[in-house]
Design a protein around this motif. Structure first.
Motif, mmCIF file in Angstrom:
data_model
loop_
_atom_site.group_PDB
_atom_site.id
_atom_site.type_symbol
_atom_site.label_atom_id
_atom_site.label_comp_id
_atom_site.label_asym_id
_atom_site.label_seq_id
_atom_site.Cartn_x
_atom_site.Cartn_y
_atom_site.Cartn_z
ATOM 1 N N TRP A 46 0.727 6.826 73.415
ATOM 2 C CA TRP A 46 1.114 6.215 74.689
ATOM 3 C C TRP A 46 2.390 5.381 74.566
ATOM 4 C CZ3 TRP A 46 -2.203 1.562 76.800
ATOM 5 C CH2 TRP A 46 -2.324 0.573 75.809
ATOM 6 N N TRP A 47 2.829 5.086 73.339
ATOM 7 C CA TRP A 47 4.058 4.325 73.145
ATOM 8 C C TRP A 47 5.297 5.115 73.542
ATOM 9 C CZ3 TRP A 47 2.290 -0.323 72.341
ATOM 10 C CH2 TRP A 47 1.144 -0.522 71.549
ATOM 11 N N GLY A 48 5.267 6.429 73.391
ATOM 12 C CA GLY A 48 6.445 7.255 73.614
ATOM 13 C C GLY A 48 6.906 7.893 72.319
ATOM 14 N N VAL A 67 8.784 22.300 64.079
ATOM 15 C CA VAL A 67 8.078 21.268 64.833
ATOM 16 C C VAL A 67 8.915 20.830 66.028
ATOM 17 C CG1 VAL A 67 7.084 18.960 64.706
ATOM 18 C CG2 VAL A 67 6.873 20.498 62.775
ATOM 19 N N LEU A 68 8.256 20.642 67.153
ATOM 20 C CA LEU A 68 8.923 20.210 68.383
ATOM 21 C C LEU A 68 8.152 19.050 69.005
ATOM 22 C CD1 LEU A 68 10.329 22.515 71.180
ATOM 23 C CD2 LEU A 68 8.892 20.564 71.756
ATOM 24 N N ILE A 69 8.847 17.967 69.320
ATOM 25 C CA ILE A 69 8.253 16.828 70.035
ATOM 26 C C ILE A 69 8.821 16.812 71.449
ATOM 27 C CG2 ILE A 69 7.831 14.345 70.045
ATOM 28 C CD1 ILE A 69 8.940 14.246 67.181
ATOM 29 N N PRO A 70 8.023 17.115 72.477
ATOM 30 C CA PRO A 70 8.531 16.969 73.841
ATOM 31 C C PRO A 70 8.517 15.488 74.236
ATOM 32 C CG PRO A 70 6.286 17.834 73.872
ATOM 33 C CD PRO A 70 6.656 17.648 72.428
ATOM 34 N N ASP A 71 9.616 15.022 74.819
ATOM 35 C CA ASP A 71 9.701 13.612 75.222
ATOM 36 C C ASP A 71 9.130 13.471 76.630
ATOM 37 O OD1 ASP A 71 10.316 11.005 75.821
ATOM 38 O OD2 ASP A 71 12.321 11.076 74.933
ATOM 39 N N LEU A 72 7.845 13.228 76.703
ATOM 40 C CA LEU A 72 7.147 13.206 77.989
ATOM 41 C C LEU A 72 7.587 12.046 78.873
ATOM 42 C CD1 LEU A 72 3.542 14.084 76.745
ATOM 43 C CD2 LEU A 72 5.370 15.639 77.447
ATOM 44 N N TYR A 73 8.081 10.970 78.274
ATOM 45 C CA TYR A 73 8.554 9.810 79.041
ATOM 46 C C TYR A 73 10.052 9.863 79.331
ATOM 47 C CZ TYR A 73 4.151 7.320 77.874
ATOM 48 O OH TYR A 73 2.837 6.914 77.727
ATOM 49 N N ARG A 74 10.707 10.937 78.925
ATOM 50 C CA ARG A 74 12.140 11.117 79.206
ATOM 51 C C ARG A 74 12.977 9.956 78.677
ATOM 52 N NH1 ARG A 74 9.615 15.295 80.096
ATOM 53 N NH2 ARG A 74 9.975 16.674 81.902
ATOM 54 N N GLY A 75 12.707 9.605 77.411
ATOM 55 C CA GLY A 75 13.523 8.604 76.742
ATOM 56 C C GLY A 75 12.966 7.195 76.744
ATOM 57 N N LYS A 76 11.975 6.919 77.557
ATOM 58 C CA LYS A 76 11.410 5.565 77.596
ATOM 59 C C LYS A 76 10.403 5.375 76.459
ATOM 60 C CE LYS A 76 11.893 5.218 82.619
ATOM 61 N NZ LYS A 76 11.197 5.109 83.919
ATOM 62 N N VAL A 77 10.372 4.163 75.904
ATOM 63 C CA VAL A 77 9.445 3.820 74.826
ATOM 64 C C VAL A 77 8.821 2.468 75.147
ATOM 65 C CG1 VAL A 77 9.190 3.329 72.364
ATOM 66 C CG2 VAL A 77 10.773 5.123 73.111
ATOM 67 N N GLY A 78 7.487 2.395 75.037
ATOM 68 C CA GLY A 78 6.791 1.126 75.248
ATOM 69 C C GLY A 78 6.879 0.257 74.005
ATOM 70 N N LEU A 79 7.326 -0.974 74.175
ATOM 71 C CA LEU A 79 7.476 -1.885 73.038
ATOM 72 C C LEU A 79 6.278 -2.804 72.867
ATOM 73 C CD1 LEU A 79 11.247 -2.802 73.462
ATOM 74 C CD2 LEU A 79 10.218 -1.002 72.047
ATOM 75 N N ASP A 80 5.367 -2.797 73.821
ATOM 76 C CA ASP A 80 4.107 -3.532 73.690
ATOM 77 C C ASP A 80 3.051 -2.783 74.500
ATOM 78 O OD1 ASP A 80 4.347 -4.325 76.436
ATOM 79 O OD2 ASP A 80 5.489 -6.096 75.847
ATOM 80 N N ALA A 81 1.796 -3.231 74.390
ATOM 81 C CA ALA A 81 0.691 -2.508 75.028
ATOM 82 C C ALA A 81 0.825 -2.485 76.546
ATOM 83 C CB ALA A 81 -0.637 -3.138 74.615
#
Length: 246
Positions: A46-48, A67-81
């Motif tokens: 869930w972090w991205g 190996v392929l990682i799809p970026d489901l958040y389109r570049g966004k990353v959660g830095l906390d919960a």
């Protein structure tokens, strides 16, 4: 006319960042490894798409896979919960499955004869959903995550699946011991080839070893660590993929 137009946007160490284009849709992905090898789609927590998921993907690639990682958040990353919860809460899961479907098609068109899927936390849930809904997936390895029934029902799954859960996982209804038991019952009902592993001394996200990922896990009150469990899980996952993808 090809179904996809892909172009490399950056290269870092041993992976490329590529955009898959299908109609008006653009799916950013990270790709590792030789095109001729079997493919494995690695789905984020869930972090991205953070450093930990790239480490997992690199480990799989080093074992002989594209190996392929799809970026489901389109570049966004959660830095906390709180941020991660918001990102996961606003994700269109049906669209995420379509991203994974497109990724599987791309890997096969690029030369992978067979494609598997694996994921962790939210990615574990999407692994089960993809294993149930995406025809191009030949096998899945799920780590501690279960999709809602309205997204995908494991009781109708036909593709081989391997599952890993920690008995001390407290994510009720998503990856705790009761949820894991209910999932196994559905897999039995499906009659699908499956393997199910429970780890006595660990909780959620037990596969994460990168310092920042461990810090995030501990910030959520999850203290359990067990290197033996991590090593055993990887060995089992690689054996499973070797059986069904190679």
């Amino acid at each position: 006319q090809p179904a996809f137009r892909a172009h490399s946007t950056t290269s870092m160490a041993n992976f490329e960042k590529v955009e898959l284009k299908e109609g008006d849709k653009v799916i950013p992905v990270h790709v590792f490894g030789d095109k001729a090898k079997p493919g494995v789609i690695v789905i984020q927590e869930w972090w991205g798409v953070n450093e930990q998921i790239k480490i997992h993907a690199a480990k799989i690639a080093a074992s002989g896979y594209r190996v392929l990682i799809p970026d489901l958040y389109r570049g966004k990353v959660g830095l906390d919960a709180e941020e991660a919860s918001h990102l996961m809460g606003t994700l269109d899961f049906k669209n995420a499955v379509e991203d994974i479907r497109a990724a599987a098609k791309y890997l096969k068109e690029e030369g992978s004869e067979k494609v598997g899927v694996t994921g962790f936390c939210m990615g574990g849930a999407l692994t089960i959903a993809s294993n149930t809904l995406v025809d191009d997936i030949a096998a899945g390895v799920c780590f501690y995550g279960i999709p809602p029934a309205e997204l995908a029902d494991p009781a109708v799954m036909k593709t081989p699946i391997q599952c890993h859960f920690g008995n001390k996982d407290s994510m009720a209804g998503f990856s705790d011991a009761d949820a894991a038991n209910a999932l196994e019952d559905k897999l039995k009902a499906a009659g699908v080839p499956y393997e199910f592993f429970r780890y006595e001394n660990v909780g959620h996200a037990f596969m994460n070893e990168a310092p920042e990922a461990v810090k995030l896990r501990k910030s959520m009150g999850i203290q359990y660590e067990d290197k033996e469990a991590i090593d055993n899980a990887w060995t089992r996952a690689f054996d499973f993929f070797k059986k069904y993808l190679q």
